[in-house]
Design a protein around this motif. Sequence first.
Motif, PDB file in Angstrom:
ATOM      1  N   MET A 134       0.897  -1.115  -0.074  1.00 29.86           N
ATOM      2  CA  MET A 134       0.052   0.082  -0.232  1.00 29.86           C
ATOM      3  C   MET A 134       0.998   1.279   0.051  1.00 29.86           C
ATOM      4  SD  MET A 134      -2.238   1.479   2.566  1.00 29.86           S
ATOM      5  CE  MET A 134      -4.060   0.537   2.337  1.00 29.86           C
ATOM      6  N   THR A 135       0.845   2.381  -0.864  1.00 32.92           N
ATOM      7  CA  THR A 135       1.959   3.469  -0.863  1.00 32.92           C
ATOM      8  C   THR A 135       0.116   4.498   0.232  1.00 32.92           C
ATOM      9  OG1 THR A 135       2.353   2.959  -3.284  1.00 32.92           O
ATOM     10  CG2 THR A 135       1.970   4.766  -2.740  1.00 32.92           C
ATOM     11  N   LEU A 136       2.077   5.005   0.491  1.00 31.29           N
ATOM     12  CA  LEU A 136       0.795   6.202   1.546  1.00 31.29           C
ATOM     13  C   LEU A 136       0.524   7.596   0.663  1.00 31.29           C
ATOM     14  CD1 LEU A 136       3.099   5.826   4.789  1.00 31.29           C
ATOM     15  CD2 LEU A 136       1.011   5.461   4.182  1.00 31.29           C
ATOM     16  N   SER A 137      -0.080   7.859   0.970  1.00 36.33           N
ATOM     17  CA  SER A 137      -0.580   8.868   0.412  1.00 36.33           C
ATOM     18  C   SER A 137      -0.201  10.902   0.619  1.00 36.33           C
ATOM     19  CB  SER A 137      -2.159   9.433   0.549  1.00 36.33           C
ATOM     20  OG  SER A 137      -2.785   9.800   1.307  1.00 36.33           O
ATOM     21  N   PRO A 138       0.287  11.751  -0.062  1.00 37.94           N
ATOM     22  CA  PRO A 138       1.017  12.913   1.128  1.00 37.94           C
ATOM     23  C   PRO A 138      -0.079  13.539   1.644  1.00 37.94           C
ATOM     24  CG  PRO A 138       0.848  13.300  -1.407  1.00 37.94           C
ATOM     25  CD  PRO A 138      -0.244  11.911  -0.988  1.00 37.94           C
ATOM     26  N   GLN A 139       0.729  14.197   3.104  1.00 35.50           N
ATOM     27  CA  GLN A 139       0.538  14.348   4.119  1.00 35.50           C
ATOM     28  C   GLN A 139       0.424  15.280   4.562  1.00 35.50           C
ATOM     29  OE1 GLN A 139      -2.255  12.075   6.264  1.00 35.50           O
ATOM     30  NE2 GLN A 139      -1.159  10.887   5.056  1.00 35.50           N
ATOM     31  N   ARG A 140      -0.466  16.718   5.466  1.00 36.76           N
ATOM     32  CA  ARG A 140      -0.511  17.903   5.343  1.00 36.76           C
ATOM     33  C   ARG A 140       0.850  17.882   6.510  1.00 36.76           C
ATOM     34  NH1 ARG A 140      -6.486  19.217   7.103  1.00 36.76           N
ATOM     35  NH2 ARG A 140      -5.227  21.742   6.766  1.00 36.76           N
ATOM     36  N   ARG A 141       2.031  18.674   6.222  1.00 37.71           N
ATOM     37  CA  ARG A 141       2.947  19.394   7.267  1.00 37.71           C
ATOM     38  C   ARG A 141       1.259  19.939   8.637  1.00 37.71           C
ATOM     39  NH1 ARG A 141       5.985  23.771   8.162  1.00 37.71           N
ATOM     40  NH2 ARG A 141       4.916  24.513   6.392  1.00 37.71           N
ATOM     41  N   PHE A 142       1.971  19.546   9.971  1.00 36.46           N
ATOM     42  CA  PHE A 142       2.197  19.787  11.465  1.00 36.46           C
ATOM     43  C   PHE A 142       2.698  19.936  12.085  1.00 36.46           C
ATOM     44  CE2 PHE A 142       2.324  15.069  11.209  1.00 36.46           C
ATOM     45  CZ  PHE A 142       2.208  14.739  12.810  1.00 36.46           C
ATOM     46  N   THR A 143       2.726  20.469  13.414  1.00 36.62           N
ATOM     47  CA  THR A 143       3.531  20.890  14.778  1.00 36.62           C
ATOM     48  C   THR A 143       2.502  20.731  15.670  1.00 36.62           C
ATOM     49  OG1 THR A 143       4.873  22.072  15.598  1.00 36.62           O
ATOM     50  CG2 THR A 143       2.582  22.969  15.234  1.00 36.62           C
ATOM     51  N   THR A 144       3.405  20.420  17.112  1.00 39.32           N
ATOM     52  CA  THR A 144       1.919  20.576  18.253  1.00 39.32           C
ATOM     53  C   THR A 144       2.811  21.623  19.504  1.00 39.32           C
ATOM     54  OG1 THR A 144       3.581  19.850  18.973  1.00 39.32           O
ATOM     55  CG2 THR A 144       1.849  17.495  18.252  1.00 39.32           C
ATOM     56  N   PRO A 145       1.513  22.149  19.368  1.00 41.56           N
ATOM     57  CA  PRO A 145       2.443  23.432  20.215  1.00 41.56           C
ATOM     58  C   PRO A 145       3.293  23.044  21.300  1.00 41.56           C
ATOM     59  CG  PRO A 145      -0.372  23.445  20.298  1.00 41.56           C
ATOM     60  CD  PRO A 145       0.437  21.998  20.135  1.00 41.56           C
ATOM     61  N   ARG A 146       4.110  24.013  22.132  1.00 39.54           N
ATOM     62  CA  ARG A 146       5.105  24.171  23.349  1.00 39.54           C
ATOM     63  C   ARG A 146       4.418  24.511  24.280  1.00 39.54           C
ATOM     64  NH1 ARG A 146       9.718  26.507  19.472  1.00 39.54           N
ATOM     65  NH2 ARG A 146      10.530  24.530  18.703  1.00 39.54           N
ATOM     66  N   SER A 147       5.092  23.880  25.066  1.00 41.69           N
ATOM     67  CA  SER A 147       4.307  24.001  26.541  1.00 41.69           C
ATOM     68  C   SER A 147       4.439  25.836  27.122  1.00 41.69           C
ATOM     69  CB  SER A 147       4.670  23.842  27.967  1.00 41.69           C
ATOM     70  OG  SER A 147       4.696  24.919  28.765  1.00 41.69           O
ATOM     71  N   GLY A 148       3.284  25.899  26.771  1.00 42.14           N
ATOM     72  CA  GLY A 148       2.865  26.894  27.293  1.00 42.14           C
ATOM     73  C   GLY A 148       2.770  28.273  25.955  1.00 42.14           C
ATOM     74  N   GLU A 149       2.925  27.803  24.817  1.00 47.19           N
ATOM     75  CA  GLU A 149       2.834  29.125  23.320  1.00 47.19           C
ATOM     76  C   GLU A 149       1.818  29.333  23.316  1.00 47.19           C
ATOM     77  OE1 GLU A 149       5.475  27.878  19.593  1.00 47.19           O
ATOM     78  OE2 GLU A 149       4.045  26.598  20.169  1.00 47.19           O
ATOM     79  N   THR A 150       1.540  30.809  23.065  1.00 40.95           N
ATOM     80  CA  THR A 150       0.188  30.937  22.396  1.00 40.95           C
ATOM     81  C   THR A 150      -0.208  30.700  21.543  1.00 40.95           C
ATOM     82  OG1 THR A 150       1.857  33.356  21.490  1.00 40.95           O
ATOM     83  CG2 THR A 150       0.967  33.032  23.821  1.00 40.95           C
ATOM     84  N   LEU A 151      -0.695  31.662  20.251  1.00 46.00           N
ATOM     85  CA  LEU A 151      -0.940  30.853  18.877  1.00 46.00           C
ATOM     86  C   LEU A 151      -0.356  32.046  18.082  1.00 46.00           C
ATOM     87  CD1 LEU A 151      -2.576  30.012  16.345  1.00 46.00           C
ATOM     88  CD2 LEU A 151      -4.608  31.946  17.221  1.00 46.00           C
ATOM     89  N   GLU A 152       0.061  32.910  18.229  1.00 47.55           N
ATOM     90  CA  GLU A 152       1.346  33.472  17.959  1.00 47.55           C
ATOM     91  C   GLU A 152       2.231  33.129  17.791  1.00 47.55           C
ATOM     92  OE1 GLU A 152      -2.928  36.089  18.968  1.00 47.55           O
ATOM     93  OE2 GLU A 152      -1.405  34.966  20.237  1.00 47.55           O
ATOM     94  N   GLU A 153       2.904  32.907  18.781  1.00 48.41           N
ATOM     95  CA  GLU A 153       4.175  32.027  18.873  1.00 48.41           C
ATOM     96  C   GLU A 153       5.301  30.811  18.218  1.00 48.41           C
ATOM     97  OE1 GLU A 153       5.318  33.314  23.530  1.00 48.41           O
ATOM     98  OE2 GLU A 153       4.343  31.838  22.735  1.00 48.41           O
ATOM     99  N   LEU A 154       3.389  30.654  18.308  1.00 45.28           N
ATOM    100  CA  LEU A 154       3.408  29.135  17.348  1.00 45.28           C
ATOM    101  C   LEU A 154       3.298  29.299  15.759  1.00 45.28           C
ATOM    102  CD1 LEU A 154       1.104  26.151  17.613  1.00 45.28           C
ATOM    103  CD2 LEU A 154       1.337  26.946  15.144  1.00 45.28           C
ATOM    104  N   ALA A 155       2.170  30.636  15.396  1.00 44.64           N
ATOM    105  CA  ALA A 155       2.072  30.941  13.943  1.00 44.64           C
ATOM    106  C   ALA A 155       3.813  31.777  13.427  1.00 44.64           C
ATOM    107  CB  ALA A 155       0.716  31.863  14.010  1.00 44.64           C
ATOM    108  N   ALA A 156       4.403  32.254  14.456  1.00 47.25           N
ATOM    109  CA  ALA A 156       5.549  32.517  13.864  1.00 47.25           C
ATOM    110  C   ALA A 156       6.698  31.641  13.931  1.00 47.25           C
ATOM    111  CB  ALA A 156       6.137  33.442  14.850  1.00 47.25           C
ATOM    112  N   ARG A 157       6.888  30.974  14.717  1.00 49.93           N
ATOM    113  CA  ARG A 157       8.213  29.102  14.779  1.00 49.93           C
ATOM    114  C   ARG A 157       7.520  28.827  13.146  1.00 49.93           C
ATOM    115  NH1 ARG A 157       7.388  24.407  16.899  1.00 49.93           N
ATOM    116  NH2 ARG A 157       4.950  24.239  17.346  1.00 49.93           N
ATOM    117  N   ALA A 158       6.418  28.313  13.148  1.00 50.36           N
ATOM    118  CA  ALA A 158       5.433  27.498  12.106  1.00 50.36           C
ATOM    119  C   ALA A 158       5.582  27.855  10.672  1.00 50.36           C
ATOM    120  CB  ALA A 158       4.085  27.092  11.578  1.00 50.36           C
TER     121      ALA A 158
END
Length: 68
Positions: free
Chosen positions: A1-25
């Motif tokens: 079975m061939t795997l299909s392409p997947q979307r890039r993702f991340t997980t939030p770091r401890s205490g990270e805000t949405l703005e911090e995650l957006a700037a990092r990602a």
Amino acid sequence: MTLSPQRRFTTPRSGETLEELAARALPDEPLEAAVDRIRSWNLHIFALRRPPALMLGSDIVFVEPPAR
């Protein structure tokens, strides 16, 4: 079975805000645009969670749009 392409993702770091995650990602995007994109690609977090935008370390946060 061939795997299909997947979307890039991340997980939030401890205490990270949405703005911090957006700037990092998405460092090449203006911050406001990066935050808006992450919100739109992750409605499962930002539309349903209370309080709004509460991110947990176990969340999968997509950092690119779904494949067409």
